[in-house]
Design an enzyme around this catalytic site. Sequence first.
Site, short mmCIF file in Angstrom:
data_model
loop_
_atom_site.label_atom_id
_atom_site.label_comp_id
_atom_site.label_asym_id
_atom_site.label_seq_id
_atom_site.Cartn_x
_atom_site.Cartn_y
_atom_site.Cartn_z
N ARG A 12 5.72 -0.17 -8.77
CA ARG A 12 6.51 -1.37 -8.48
C ARG A 12 7.69 -1.42 -9.45
NH1 ARG A 12 1.02 -3.02 -8.54
NH2 ARG A 12 0.26 -3.77 -6.52
N HIS A 65 -3.30 -1.35 -5.67
CA HIS A 65 -3.63 -2.47 -4.80
C HIS A 65 -4.97 -3.06 -5.21
CE1 HIS A 65 -0.95 -0.93 -1.26
NE2 HIS A 65 -0.28 -1.72 -2.09
N LYS A 67 -0.39 -5.53 -11.63
CA LYS A 67 -0.59 -6.96 -11.42
C LYS A 67 -1.92 -7.41 -12.02
CE LYS A 67 2.18 -7.70 -7.25
NZ LYS A 67 2.16 -8.17 -5.84
N TYR A 72 -0.41 0.62 5.94
CA TYR A 72 0.30 1.88 6.13
C TYR A 72 -0.27 2.69 7.28
CZ TYR A 72 2.41 0.67 1.72
OH TYR A 72 3.09 0.00 0.74
N HIS A 85 11.18 -1.04 -3.42
CA HIS A 85 9.90 -1.13 -2.70
C HIS A 85 9.86 -0.20 -1.50
CE1 HIS A 85 6.44 -3.52 -3.68
NE2 HIS A 85 6.15 -3.68 -2.40
#
Length: 307
Positions: A150, A273, A174, A282, A247
């Site tokens: 990211r 993720h 994250k 995807y 992105h």
Amino acid sequence: MMRDRYIEYLRTVRRYSPRTCEIYGEAVDGYLSFCGYDGSEKLSSYLDVQSVRSYEVHLLDEKRESAKTVSLHLSALSGFCRFLMKEGELKANPVHLLKKPRQVKRLPEFFRREVMDEYFRNTSGVPEYGTYEAALGRLIVSFLYCTGLRRAELASLDRGSLDRGRKVVRVKGKGGKMREVPLTPALYDEIMLYLKSLDNMEGADLSPAAPLLQTPKGGRLYPMFIDRAVKRELGENGGVEGRKSPHMLRHTLATELLEGGTDLNSIKELLGHSSLAATQVYTHTSIERLRSVYQNAHPRAKGEKGD
């Protein structure tokens, strides 16, 4: 103020990123401003189903916000209500009684492999790519494309994040989750050449805690700098049409790995993720791409009537 305590809770307990805390704070501020809250009364009197519903209509009809943006506002407000309930300031969460606006699901966009191959050919061995600025721009694209990081993750890398012996980078994703991302041989070599250039740059910070990638002034990369670099590199130097963003490079890597036979769990771990559901989008991209090829190439998909 309870609003400030909520944002501090997100920052310290939930460990949300500074940008996420800022977005949530703005969402709560927007609601309180809409309701005319001035801090003199209890918050609970301003948090009811009708008020939240009126705010949702205000965002959709008057401010013309997208369904995605409105949903984000409602999520932030719902989190604020849960925090107030935890603090004993609110008995129930009014946001739970509302249906969020329906969003149109968009498949992730990505670049075709031949487009990226052409970019790297165009920027390989060109004289101006001997300059620090040009080398940095190409490395930003290479890094994002080869690792799927990211934008914020790339900016947060320090020199100490790079494990030269194992040729991996340690990434803080994250929620503060750490993961290791392998570096391709070509990317690793490009990083080494860049670091040699950086070591000779006046004003560069060379300590282990210094940013791995630095601006020409020796500072840490920031979101707008990365955005501009990607747009400049893929637009002016790569001749790429359409939207160009960090992105999209992440989406491109995920799509290529999936079409190359990589299993979803491996892609999930690489991209950082939190759940497999985020990675499964995807598969839809891959199916749509296959459908397009099929319809263009297969004789029975071109409108021919059956026997």
